[in-house]
Design a protein around this motif. Structure first.
Motif, PDB file in Angstrom:
ATOM      1  N   ARG A   1      40.026  39.441  36.309  1.00  0.00           N
ATOM      2  CA  ARG A   1      41.390  38.913  36.285  1.00  0.00           C
ATOM      3  C   ARG A   1      42.412  39.928  35.804  1.00  0.00           C
ATOM      4  NH1 ARG A   1      42.357  33.494  36.225  1.00  0.00           N
ATOM      5  NH2 ARG A   1      43.905  33.794  34.615  1.00  0.00           N
ATOM      6  N   ASN A  34      44.250  42.227  38.867  1.00  0.00           N
ATOM      7  CA  ASN A  34      45.509  41.878  39.530  1.00  0.00           C
ATOM      8  C   ASN A  34      46.501  41.292  38.519  1.00  0.00           C
ATOM      9  OD1 ASN A  34      44.310  39.427  39.114  1.00  0.00           O
ATOM     10  ND2 ASN A  34      44.760  38.599  41.149  1.00  0.00           N
ATOM     11  N   MET A  58      46.314  38.884  36.496  1.00  0.00           N
ATOM     12  CA  MET A  58      46.384  37.442  36.365  1.00  0.00           C
ATOM     13  C   MET A  58      46.357  37.049  34.887  1.00  0.00           C
ATOM     14  SD  MET A  58      47.090  35.300  38.527  1.00  0.00           S
ATOM     15  CE  MET A  58      47.034  35.552  40.260  1.00  0.00           C
ATOM     16  N   LEU A  66      49.321  35.827  32.543  1.00  0.00           N
ATOM     17  CA  LEU A  66      49.750  34.436  32.382  1.00  0.00           C
ATOM     18  C   LEU A  66      49.218  33.823  31.099  1.00  0.00           C
ATOM     19  CD1 LEU A  66      49.126  33.056  35.977  1.00  0.00           C
ATOM     20  CD2 LEU A  66      51.213  33.980  35.013  1.00  0.00           C
ATOM     21  N   ILE A  67      48.168  34.440  30.529  1.00  0.00           N
ATOM     22  CA  ILE A  67      47.539  33.824  29.367  1.00  0.00           C
ATOM     23  C   ILE A  67      48.195  34.342  28.093  1.00  0.00           C
ATOM     24  CG2 ILE A  67      45.374  33.651  28.087  1.00  0.00           C
ATOM     25  CD1 ILE A  67      43.984  33.776  30.827  1.00  0.00           C
ATOM     26  N   VAL A 105      54.557  41.496  41.438  1.00  0.00           N
ATOM     27  CA  VAL A 105      54.599  40.569  42.571  1.00  0.00           C
ATOM     28  C   VAL A 105      54.139  41.267  43.851  1.00  0.00           C
ATOM     29  CG1 VAL A 105      56.110  39.160  44.002  1.00  0.00           C
ATOM     30  CG2 VAL A 105      56.382  39.149  41.533  1.00  0.00           C
ATOM     31  N   ARG A 157      50.350  42.154  43.817  1.00  0.00           N
ATOM     32  CA  ARG A 157      49.366  41.088  44.045  1.00  0.00           C
ATOM     33  C   ARG A 157      49.170  40.809  45.530  1.00  0.00           C
ATOM     34  NH1 ARG A 157      51.606  37.726  39.334  1.00  0.00           N
ATOM     35  NH2 ARG A 157      50.314  38.346  37.585  1.00  0.00           N
ATOM     36  N   GLN A 158      50.140  41.207  46.344  1.00  0.00           N
ATOM     37  CA  GLN A 158      49.955  41.027  47.781  1.00  0.00           C
ATOM     38  C   GLN A 158      48.797  41.890  48.275  1.00  0.00           C
ATOM     39  OE1 GLN A 158      53.323  42.058  50.203  1.00  0.00           O
ATOM     40  NE2 GLN A 158      52.219  41.563  52.076  1.00  0.00           N
ATOM     41  N   ILE A 168      46.154  42.632  46.589  1.00  0.00           N
ATOM     42  CA  ILE A 168      44.884  42.225  45.988  1.00  0.00           C
ATOM     43  C   ILE A 168      44.719  40.726  46.148  1.00  0.00           C
ATOM     44  CG2 ILE A 168      43.484  42.302  43.907  1.00  0.00           C
ATOM     45  CD1 ILE A 168      45.162  44.576  42.925  1.00  0.00           C
ATOM     46  N   MET A 189      42.691  37.049  46.015  1.00  0.00           N
ATOM     47  CA  MET A 189      41.806  36.488  45.003  1.00  0.00           C
ATOM     48  C   MET A 189      41.244  35.149  45.469  1.00  0.00           C
ATOM     49  SD  MET A 189      42.487  36.326  40.957  1.00  0.00           S
ATOM     50  CE  MET A 189      41.133  36.123  39.827  1.00  0.00           C
ATOM     51  N   TRP A 221      38.905  31.850  43.906  1.00  0.00           N
ATOM     52  CA  TRP A 221      38.470  31.273  42.635  1.00  0.00           C
ATOM     53  C   TRP A 221      37.128  30.562  42.740  1.00  0.00           C
ATOM     54  CZ3 TRP A 221      43.255  32.460  43.865  1.00  0.00           C
ATOM     55  CH2 TRP A 221      44.112  32.918  42.878  1.00  0.00           C
ATOM     56  N   SER A 260      43.960  34.259  51.673  1.00  0.00           N
ATOM     57  CA  SER A 260      44.208  35.529  51.002  1.00  0.00           C
ATOM     58  C   SER A 260      44.209  36.695  51.989  1.00  0.00           C
ATOM     59  CB  SER A 260      43.215  35.749  49.856  1.00  0.00           C
ATOM     60  OG  SER A 260      41.938  35.955  50.374  1.00  0.00           O
TER      61      SER A 260
END
Lengths: 252, 295
Positions: free
Chosen positions: A49, A52, A54, A57-58, A82, A85-86, A88, A90, A92, A162
């Motif tokens: 995570r 990319n 991610m 957010l945490i 932004v 992330r295009q 890469i 993902m 889940w 994706s």
């Protein structure tokens, strides 16, 4: 088709005081599948995570080190996350299609990135669904809700979604662990297909899956990288005793 | 054995309490509607009230209530959504955010008469909006904003994290993720909040006495120019709403049929709120389906 892979250099991740990922340097080659294995809580998902961002957010998560995609350092605060992330994609653990139609699930990304022409979008949707081996099953109900699909179909839809934004790299976080054996086999076939174009990094708990789908395997333990080698070699003749113990099922 | 007995007793008590509440509500509704229903007619709903004679209606008041509702929501919804989105997606957890949240909570527990007086001082006098629909709408916004903010925040938080991540992972901006993925999923929750807020607008009297006023100018329902003082659409005219009208004729009405008018108006008020609820729910389902293409 580009030959872009991903490289992490001295990557560490902290959750508050706790260091979840310790100083990991790894090279992920283009057009190869790399499996990240290790017991629960070993930091492999956290590592994935971070690739990319991610984990941004945490709250309380902090990342140090470098992650290079082409000539761009992903972890550089100036990098436009932004846009990044295009490149890469993902996938889940649990399928998470948008609560939209099958068509919209796929068209949503490309349309945002500037493809407005209806014919081009239609083409792209078909192409992406075909690549994800889902076209035949869905072509008659493209405008029905994606939530009516089965779990395995939903997961393939998420993969199609994706690849519709043309990434170079696809991250997969245990993509088959919530699926039945038949769906799992389909996802694995798909991964073998997709690696002809993409650099794929997959986290898995399933040793057999790692052995089946990956070219290289990295073994994580307590946030550290224990061993990284060709999958054949890792599973037949690991250099490290801990790797050998884990792969043969003695712990984890 | 004992645990099972306790379980049965507890279940029984809970069922009894629930039944009592439903009975109370049904009785209440039935009383209001049965008492007032006989008085409702087309004439009653459309004609203006009479001060001394029999046969007055509630036409302007009904219109005022609906118009005030629209006006209030036009102010409340954008502000509430904006603040709710900020609180849920942008505010970093910390002292400031906690303080904002506390302020919002306190705001929602103000007695409505105090909000009315505040409106009189600030909107009516200082800002010079006078006794007007606009002042009333602002005062009601003070009430409804906390509810709207909290509901929006809750709605957005109820969206699974993976949905948000899936959108971000496609290289889609945060704002677009919020508006295209998260808000549509939050519609049912946000809609419930909006209905609750609307119900309050409809039923509120105390806060409106000093802001929207207790009288209606002579309205010309053929004149739809919102800038004209006799136009019903003018937001800067005083306007007595249905709830205020009920309060007024109950306390100082001198028409011989004042009691009947109050009863009829109450029934209309209750039924309008009910109808509004049902329509809003239906509309919300429609919107949710359209956004999510689920059947």
């Amino acid at each position: 088709m580009q030959d872009i892979g991903l490289k992490s250099k001295n990557l560490s991740v902290f959750y508050g005081e706790k260091q979840a990922v310790k100083d990991i340097s790894l090279d992920f080659a283009a057009r190869q599948v790399t499996a990240l294995i290790g017991p629960s809580g070993c930091g492999k998902s956290t590592f994935l995570r971070s690739l990319n961002r991610m984990n941004d957010l945490i709250p309380g998560a902090k990342i140090t080190g470098e992650v290079w995609i082409g000539d761009q350092n992903i972890l550089n605060p100036k990098t436009d996350v932004v846009l990044l992330r295009q490149k890469i994609g993902m996938v889940w653990q649990r399928p998470n299609p948008f609560h939209k139609s099958i068509y919209e699930n796929i068209a949503f990304g490309p349309r945002y990135h500037g493809i407005r022409d209806k014919r081009k979008l239609d083409e792209l949707v078909e192409q992406s669904l075909r690549k994800a081996a889902l076209w035949e099953e869905t072509k008659d109900r493209l405008h029905k809700s994606a939530l009516a699909l089965s779990g395995g179909q939903q997961q393939r839809l998420c993969i199609a979604r994706s690849i519709a934004v043309k990434p170079d790299i696809i991250l997969m976080d245990e993509p088959a662990s919530a699926l039945d054996p038949v769906s799992t086999a389909k996802i694995e076939e798909l991964i073998a297909e997709l690696k002809q174009e993409y650099c794929i990094i997959i986290v898995t708990h399933n040793m057999h899956q790692a052995a089946r789908v990956s070219d290289r395997t990295a073994f994580f333990l307590m946030g550290e990288l224990v061993e990284f080698d060709k999958t054949d070699k890792m599973f037949t003749n690991p250099a490290n005793q801990q790797t050998s113990d884990y792969i043969s099922g003695r712990f984890g | 054995m004992k645990a099972r007995t306790v379980d049965k007793i507890a279940t029984g008590i809970i069922m009894a309490v629930a039944g009592f509440i439903i009975l109370l509500l049904a009785g209440f509704l039935a009383y209001i509607i049965v008492r007032g229903f006989g008085h409702i007619s087309y004439d009653f709903l459309t004609s203006p009230p009479q001060t001394f004679r029999e046969g007055g209606g509630i036409g302007p008041q009904l219109f005022n209530s609906l118009f005030l509702l629209v006006l209030t929501m036009m102010i409340t919804i954008p502000l509430g959504l904006g603040a709710g989105i900020y609180m849920s997606e942008y505010a970093k957890p910390g002292r400031l955010t906690d303080f904002i949240r506390l302020t919002v909570e306190v705001l929602s527990s103000f007695p409505s008469i105090v909000v009315g007086l505040f409106g009189l001082l600030v909107f009516v006098n200082v800002f010079g909006f006078g006794f007007s629909l606009f002042s009333g709408a602002l005062a009601l916004t003070v009430f409804n904003l906390p509810l709207m903010v909290r509901i929006t925040e809750q709605g957005l938080r109820s969206v699974p994290r993976e949905q948000k991540e899936a959108s971000l992972a496609l290289g889609i901006s945060k704002w677009k993720t919020i508006t295209s993925v998260m808000l549509p999923m939050a519609v049912p929750v946000i809609l419930t909040g909006t209905i609750l807020a609307s119900g309050r607008v409809f039923g509120e009297a105390a806060a409106l006495l000093f802001t929207a006023g207790m009288s209606s100018p002579r309205l010309d329902f053929g004149n739809w120019n919102p800038l004209d003082p006799t136009s019903p659409l003018n937001p800067f005219r005083p306007a007595e709403t249905l709830a205020v009208h009920i309060w007024k004729i109950n306390s100082e009405g001198i028409a011989p049929d004042a009691r009947d008018i109050a009863a009829g108006a109450s029934a209309v008020l209750v039924m309008t709120v009910l109808a509004f609820n049902l329509i809003a729910r239906w509309l919300g389902r429609l919107v949710y389906r359209k956004f999510t293409s689920s059947r």
